[in-house]
Scaffold this motif. Structure first.
Motif, short mmCIF file in Angstrom:
data_model
loop_
_atom_site.label_atom_id
_atom_site.label_comp_id
_atom_site.label_asym_id
_atom_site.label_seq_id
_atom_site.Cartn_x
_atom_site.Cartn_y
_atom_site.Cartn_z
N SER A 137 76.09 61.35 1.64
CA SER A 137 75.55 60.00 1.54
C SER A 137 76.09 59.12 2.67
O SER A 137 77.30 59.07 2.89
CB SER A 137 75.93 59.38 0.19
N PRO A 138 75.21 58.40 3.37
CA PRO A 138 75.69 57.51 4.44
C PRO A 138 76.54 56.36 3.92
O PRO A 138 77.25 55.72 4.69
CB PRO A 138 74.40 57.01 5.08
N TRP A 249 69.26 45.39 -2.64
CA TRP A 249 67.91 45.82 -2.99
C TRP A 249 67.88 47.27 -3.45
O TRP A 249 67.15 47.62 -4.38
CB TRP A 249 66.96 45.60 -1.81
N PHE A 250 68.69 48.12 -2.84
CA PHE A 250 68.73 49.50 -3.30
C PHE A 250 69.40 49.59 -4.67
O PHE A 250 68.84 50.12 -5.63
CB PHE A 250 69.46 50.40 -2.30
N GLY A 251 70.64 49.11 -4.77
CA GLY A 251 71.42 49.29 -5.98
C GLY A 251 70.80 48.66 -7.21
O GLY A 251 70.84 49.24 -8.31
N CYS A 334 76.62 46.47 -11.44
CA CYS A 334 75.31 46.57 -12.10
C CYS A 334 74.79 48.00 -12.07
O CYS A 334 74.33 48.54 -13.07
CB CYS A 334 74.30 45.67 -11.41
N LYS A 335 74.87 48.61 -10.89
CA LYS A 335 74.34 49.97 -10.76
C LYS A 335 75.13 50.94 -11.62
O LYS A 335 74.55 51.80 -12.30
CB LYS A 335 74.36 50.39 -9.28
N HIS A 377 73.31 58.36 -7.40
CA HIS A 377 72.98 57.42 -6.34
C HIS A 377 74.21 56.55 -6.03
O HIS A 377 74.98 56.21 -6.93
CB HIS A 377 71.85 56.48 -6.77
N PRO A 378 74.38 56.17 -4.78
CA PRO A 378 75.49 55.26 -4.46
C PRO A 378 75.18 53.84 -4.93
O PRO A 378 74.02 53.46 -4.96
CB PRO A 378 75.57 55.35 -2.94
N PRO A 379 76.22 53.08 -5.29
CA PRO A 379 77.61 53.53 -5.36
C PRO A 379 77.89 54.24 -6.67
O PRO A 379 77.32 53.90 -7.70
CB PRO A 379 78.39 52.21 -5.29
#
Length: 395
Positions: A137-138, A249-251, A334-335, A377-379
């Protein structure tokens, strides 16, 4: 049943989007089991999303899109995921990439305007293809092995990317690559169109959950790219202009996807409990049993607490732009909370139904497999908690 988190929903455009998303989700759900069994990509779902205009969701209004905020986008993907998690996840890749770019504007504006115009006028789907087999993962740092070399007329890109979700439908890809120009550690982000020679997809995606996202390997063999398609250049130790928006936006949208999957598991468990009437209960449904009621209440508690946090942070992010850097540690929280609570809720749904939940005749075993992908998925949980702890401790 009312949704206490949407009682004061006064956003009419969001209400319209959610109504359409719910209708689309019903069709997705009807096809999900067969696609999962066949490991086939749900092309028809994306045709329906496109026909409904949903590819425009996070494109700015000034460029012909709908201009959804992060708070709105999270709820749309959450609704779609109640029909089919893999479809919602692939769709979210498109949504979060464009939403983050619209918010932070890290590219030269003419380049962003041009790609928006292409997506609006011709249709299409975009994703960021950053993960590599050796890099991982980057989000963990490190330089990509993919290289970009200037040949006098343009760039030539060679490398391999993994987890290229939505590979059968992508028209645009964002490819990070080390620029070999004598400056150590400089990474460029290139906008690569899927029809470029030397670019191919290798069918490598054969997994337990999220089987239909077609997150295959992307191979780039001396792919020619115009100079103008180097849309972002990052030199070592320089600030990343899209860092906060990209992570949020991703998380946060991916959190919505996995909560939506767990909500589908909840709904299936409730339906089963209301309809299941074993002879031992003399015609009464198992929903009348206190243990079933307790499990169902615990399931909903997992979802409501995670959704409340998610909505609070996305609302703050949308309405208080100046506070976004300070909200960043809570994005990771949150994630972590959303995905772990979604897994717990899906597990409780299986317990409500009992042994029949393991049967492919019901969607629960598929939903349970799909929801577990959110943990990776990160994080990750440990990173999110450590980052928040460091923030609170000021270290």
């Amino acid at each position: 049943m009312i949704d206490p988190l949407r009682l004061n929903q006064g956003n009419q455009r969001l209400a319209g989007w959610l109504e359409t998303a719910a209708a689309l989700a019903k069709g997705f759900a009807a096809r999900a089991a067969q696609h999962d069994h066949d490991r086939s990509f749900p092309l028809e779902n994306f045709a329906e999303l496109h026909a409904a205009g949903f590819h425009l969701l996070s494109i700015p209004t000034e460029y012909g899109g709908w201009g959804a905020t992060l708070h709105e986008a999270v709820q749309v993907v959450e609704q779609l995921a109640q029909g089919d998690g893999p479809t919602a996840l692939v769709y979210d890749m498109h949504v979060h990439v464009l939403g983050a770019l619209a918010e932070s504007r890290p590219w030269p504006e003419e380049h962003f305007a041009a790609v928006c115009a292409e997506l609006v006028e011709r249709g299409g789907w975009i994703n960021s293809c950053a993960t590599e087999p050796e890099l991982g993962s980057p989000s963990r740092g490190g330089l990509p092995k993919t290289r970009a070399v200037w040949d006098g007329d343009g760039w030539r890109i060679t490398g391999q990317k993994s987890f290229t979700s939505g590979s059968p439908i992508l028209t645009h890809m964002l490819i990070p690559a080390v620029i070999e120009d004598g400056t150590a550690g400089t990474v460029g982000v290139f906008l690569v169109r899927a029809d470029r020679p030397g670019l191919r997809i290798e069918d490598t995606w054969d997994v337990m959950g999220m089987r239909t996202t077609a997150s295959n390997d992307l191979l780039l063999e001396n792919v020619p790219v115009a100079h103008a398609d180097l849309v972002l250049r990052r030199v070592p130790d320089a600030p990343d202009p899209g860092r906060f928006s990209g992570g949020a936006w991703f998380g946060l949208t991916v959190s919505g996807v996995y909560l939506g999957i767990a909500e589908a598991a909840r709904d299936e468990a409730i339906r089963f409990a209301q309809e299941r009437r074993p002879t031992a209960l003399n015609g009464q449904a198992i929903a009348t049993l206190p243990p079933i009621q307790q499990l169902t209440g615990a399931l909903e508690a997992e979802l409501l607490t995670a959704r409340a946090l998610l909505y609070a942070v996305t609302s703050g992010w949308t309405e208080q732009p100046a506070q976004r850097p300070s909200l960043s540690p809570y994005v990771g929280l949150c994630k972590a909370i959303a995905t772990s609570h979604a897994v717990k809720a899906a597990d409780l749904a299986l317990r409500v139904v009992g042994g029949q939940s393991m049967s492919r005749a019901l969607p629960l075993e598929r939903l349970f497999r799909d929801v577990r992908a959110g943990l990776f998925h990160p994080p990750t949980e440990e990173f999110a908690y450590t980052n928040l702890g460091k923030t609170l401790l000021e270290v």
